[in-house]
Design a protein around this motif. Sequence first.
Motif, PDB file in Angstrom:
ATOM      1  N   ALA A 108       0.832  -1.223   0.000  1.00 38.08           N
ATOM      2  CA  ALA A 108       0.000   0.000   0.000  1.00 38.08           C
ATOM      3  C   ALA A 108       0.858   1.260   0.000  1.00 38.08           C
ATOM      4  CB  ALA A 108      -0.922  -0.002   1.211  1.00 38.08           C
ATOM      5  N   LEU A 110       3.947   3.901   1.338  1.00 36.67           N
ATOM      6  CA  LEU A 110       4.466   4.345   2.626  1.00 36.67           C
ATOM      7  C   LEU A 110       3.377   4.276   3.684  1.00 36.67           C
ATOM      8  CD1 LEU A 110       6.700   7.394   1.663  1.00 36.67           C
ATOM      9  CD2 LEU A 110       7.125   4.949   1.442  1.00 36.67           C
ATOM     10  N   ILE A 112       1.230   5.556   6.130  1.00 40.94           N
ATOM     11  CA  ILE A 112       0.763   6.914   6.414  1.00 40.94           C
ATOM     12  C   ILE A 112       0.823   7.185   7.920  1.00 40.94           C
ATOM     13  CG2 ILE A 112      -1.286   8.401   6.341  1.00 40.94           C
ATOM     14  CD1 ILE A 112      -1.855   6.951   3.598  1.00 40.94           C
ATOM     15  N   GLY A 155       4.176   4.329  -2.939  1.00 45.59           N
ATOM     16  CA  GLY A 155       5.466   3.706  -2.625  1.00 45.59           C
ATOM     17  C   GLY A 155       5.533   2.240  -3.033  1.00 45.59           C
TER      18      GLY A 155
HETATM   19  C1  LIG Z   1       8.063  11.423   7.346  1.00 48.01           C
HETATM   20  C2  LIG Z   1       8.741  12.210   6.335  1.00 48.01           C
HETATM   21  C3  LIG Z   1       7.770  12.748   5.383  1.00 48.01           C
HETATM   22  C4  LIG Z   1       8.454  13.470   4.294  1.00 48.01           C
HETATM   23  C5  LIG Z   1       7.417  13.846   3.290  1.00 48.01           C
HETATM   24  C6  LIG Z   1       7.999  14.232   2.068  1.00 48.01           C
HETATM   25  C7  LIG Z   1       7.392  14.070   0.903  1.00 48.01           C
HETATM   26  C8  LIG Z   1       6.082  13.400   0.786  1.00 48.01           C
HETATM   27  C9  LIG Z   1       6.161  12.316  -0.215  1.00 48.01           C
HETATM   28  C10 LIG Z   1       5.160  11.331   0.135  1.00 48.01           C
HETATM   29  C11 LIG Z   1       5.191  10.142  -0.702  1.00 48.01           C
HETATM   30  C12 LIG Z   1       4.292   9.228  -0.400  1.00 48.01           C
HETATM   31  C13 LIG Z   1       4.238   7.958  -1.078  1.00 48.01           C
HETATM   32  C14 LIG Z   1       3.256   7.015  -0.452  1.00 48.01           C
HETATM   33  O1  LIG Z   1       3.434   5.849  -0.587  1.00 48.01           O
HETATM   34  S1  LIG Z   1       1.938   7.609   0.461  1.00 48.01           S
HETATM   35  C15 LIG Z   1       0.892   6.207   0.729  1.00 48.01           C
HETATM   36  C16 LIG Z   1      -0.083   6.133  -0.360  1.00 48.01           C
HETATM   37  N1  LIG Z   1      -0.861   4.936  -0.251  1.00 48.01           N
HETATM   38  C17 LIG Z   1      -2.107   4.866  -0.656  1.00 48.01           C
HETATM   39  O2  LIG Z   1      -2.684   5.791  -1.145  1.00 48.01           O
HETATM   40  C18 LIG Z   1      -2.765   3.536  -0.473  1.00 48.01           C
HETATM   41  C19 LIG Z   1      -3.983   3.644   0.359  1.00 48.01           C
HETATM   42  N2  LIG Z   1      -4.579   2.338   0.516  1.00 48.01           N
HETATM   43  C20 LIG Z   1      -5.376   1.744  -0.408  1.00 48.01           C
HETATM   44  O3  LIG Z   1      -5.597   2.234  -1.487  1.00 48.01           O
HETATM   45  C21 LIG Z   1      -5.974   0.429  -0.011  1.00 48.01           C
HETATM   46  O4  LIG Z   1      -5.843   0.271   1.369  1.00 48.01           O
HETATM   47  C22 LIG Z   1      -5.380  -0.792  -0.732  1.00 48.01           C
HETATM   48  C23 LIG Z   1      -3.863  -0.859  -0.589  1.00 48.01           C
HETATM   49  C24 LIG Z   1      -5.751  -0.784  -2.219  1.00 48.01           C
HETATM   50  C25 LIG Z   1      -5.975  -2.088  -0.088  1.00 48.01           C
HETATM   51  O5  LIG Z   1      -7.365  -2.001  -0.118  1.00 48.01           O
HETATM   52  P1  LIG Z   1      -8.227  -2.999   0.787  1.00 48.01           P
HETATM   53  O6  LIG Z   1      -7.755  -4.382   0.587  1.00 48.01           O
HETATM   54  O7  LIG Z   1      -9.648  -2.697   0.495  1.00 48.01           O
HETATM   55  O8  LIG Z   1      -7.831  -2.620   2.279  1.00 48.01           O
HETATM   56  P2  LIG Z   1      -8.316  -1.352   3.141  1.00 48.01           P
HETATM   57  O9  LIG Z   1      -8.371  -0.129   2.315  1.00 48.01           O
HETATM   58  O10 LIG Z   1      -9.557  -1.746   3.872  1.00 48.01           O
HETATM   59  O11 LIG Z   1      -7.103  -1.202   4.156  1.00 48.01           O
HETATM   60  C26 LIG Z   1      -6.881  -2.169   5.168  1.00 48.01           C
HETATM   61  C27 LIG Z   1      -6.206  -1.479   6.329  1.00 48.01           C
HETATM   62  O12 LIG Z   1      -4.917  -0.988   5.901  1.00 48.01           O
HETATM   63  C28 LIG Z   1      -4.807   0.398   6.218  1.00 48.01           C
HETATM   64  N3  LIG Z   1      -3.942   1.049   5.204  1.00 48.01           N
HETATM   65  C29 LIG Z   1      -4.115   1.077   3.899  1.00 48.01           C
HETATM   66  N4  LIG Z   1      -3.123   1.751   3.270  1.00 48.01           N
HETATM   67  C30 LIG Z   1      -2.294   2.182   4.253  1.00 48.01           C
HETATM   68  C31 LIG Z   1      -1.077   2.961   4.255  1.00 48.01           C
HETATM   69  N5  LIG Z   1      -0.496   3.400   3.121  1.00 48.01           N
HETATM   70  N6  LIG Z   1      -0.507   3.209   5.431  1.00 48.01           N
HETATM   71  C32 LIG Z   1      -1.060   2.765   6.590  1.00 48.01           C
HETATM   72  N7  LIG Z   1      -2.217   2.028   6.654  1.00 48.01           N
HETATM   73  C33 LIG Z   1      -2.817   1.743   5.502  1.00 48.01           C
HETATM   74  C34 LIG Z   1      -6.229   0.901   6.159  1.00 48.01           C
HETATM   75  O13 LIG Z   1      -6.356   2.094   6.855  1.00 48.01           O
HETATM   76  C35 LIG Z   1      -6.966  -0.242   6.819  1.00 48.01           C
HETATM   77  O14 LIG Z   1      -6.764  -0.158   8.198  1.00 48.01           O
HETATM   78  P3  LIG Z   1      -7.923  -0.510   9.216  1.00 48.01           P
HETATM   79  O15 LIG Z   1      -8.287  -1.943   8.944  1.00 48.01           O
HETATM   80  O16 LIG Z   1      -7.336  -0.297  10.556  1.00 48.01           O
HETATM   81  O17 LIG Z   1      -9.049   0.421   8.898  1.00 48.01           O
END
Ligand SMILES: CCCCC/C=C\CCC/C=C/CC(=O)SCCNC(=O)CCNC(=O)[C@H](O)C(C)(C)COP(=O)(O)OP(=O)(O)OC[C@H]1O[C@@H](n2cnc3c(N)ncnc32)[C@H](O)[C@@H]1OP(=O)(O)O
Length: 291
Positions: A108, A110, A112, A155
């Motif tokens: 998924a 980084l 968040i 990421g």
């Molecule tokens: C600290 C220094 C900072 C410096 C900053 C500088 C520059 C900034 C540059 C930033 C660059 C960022 C790059 C990134 O990678 S940001 C992350 C982007 N990720 C996403 O947009 C993905 C979001 N997630 C999804 O789209 C979906 O979850 C999925 C991966 C497609 C899976 O879908 P599904 O199977 O339906 O699962 P859920 O959506 O129900 O999720 C389950 C569970 O997981 C949690 N979760 C999902 N993604 C993340 C994540 N990236 N980080 C942490 N947690 C995540 C979600 O909240 C659910 O949790 P709960 O079951 O507790 O609700």
Amino acid sequence: MKMALRACLRTKPGLTALLSQLSCSGHAAARRAPALVAQRSSSSTSQKIKVDFDQSSGVAVMHMQSPPVNSLSLEFLTDVCIALEKLEMDKSCRGLVVTSSQPKVFSAGLDILDMYGKSPEHCAEFWKAVQEMWLKFYGSNMITIAAVNGSSPAGGCLLSMTCDYRIMADNPRYSIGLNETKLGIVAPFWFKDTMVNTVGHRATEMALQLGLLYSPAEALKIGLVDQLVHEDQVLTTATETMTKWLAIPGILNISYTCHFFHLWCCNLVCTICSCVCQVIAAKKIHLSQDF
Ligand SMILES: CCCCC/C=C\CCC/C=C/CC(=O)SCCNC(=O)CCNC(=O)[C@H](O)C(C)(C)COP(=O)(O)OP(=O)(O)OC[C@H]1O[C@@H](n2cnc3c(N)ncnc32)[C@H](O)[C@@H]1OP(=O)(O)O
């Protein structure tokens, strides 16, 4: 690009130092010492990473197993880097397949929760770990194949793009891409450069400006992934494909590396110039506001 980094890591001590500063390399090693793999076939496991290494083929499979979605937290990134360091030090390991043990998700991106409301020290360490992962995959001496068996936003997409080849599950429910814009954040320049090297300039422009997530079929069309296979076949296809890559003599690999290294240097110089221009412009704006 990956090959370019490989070349400079092999041949340019100065740049190695530069990169190691950038990546803060050794960060992972400082926590746990790497161990050489001695058995014919072996399996090593951290809580979040499982590595199966088949010494007869020289191919390791890294399974990401950080529920629920393999989000890249500091802890997870550190485990990935440690596992990579161990494999890199074992010269009998020539190929690495990276895949997910989580259903429906490759990664998924980084974590968040690891970026929000944390101390500056934690954020610095986290961000260094992200760069370290990127450099370690891109600069790896191993052939790397991403077996993308689920969605791979942001990421997660970056991680797959640092590999030499990407095989994705042909399931229209899955998506892949750099969707940062949709989250209201700007993808760092090296995310952008990695994508330019994968799909070209125009496709990257569209992808980043609109924060696009692609279906597997769309990703194949723009070259973001190299091959689609049935969900059940992703890992076996990856190991079969690895055999083909490992049949190419390493010396050819190094020759291509030199071509890509040249491109990479040009890109880096442009980026530095553009940063300097931005600083100058920002100073001018600041001064004009003062007076
Ligand atoms: C600290 C220094 C900072 C410096 C900053 C500088 C520059 C900034 C540059 C930033 C660059 C960022 C790059 C990134 O990678 S940001 C992350 C982007 N990720 C996403 O947009 C993905 C979001 N997630 C999804 O789209 C979906 O979850 C999925 C991966 C497609 C899976 O879908 P599904 O199977 O339906 O699962 P859920 O959506 O129900 O999720 C389950 C569970 O997981 C949690 N979760 C999902 N993604 C993340 C994540 N990236 N980080 C942490 N947690 C995540 C979600 O909240 C659910 O949790 P709960 O079951 O507790 O609700």
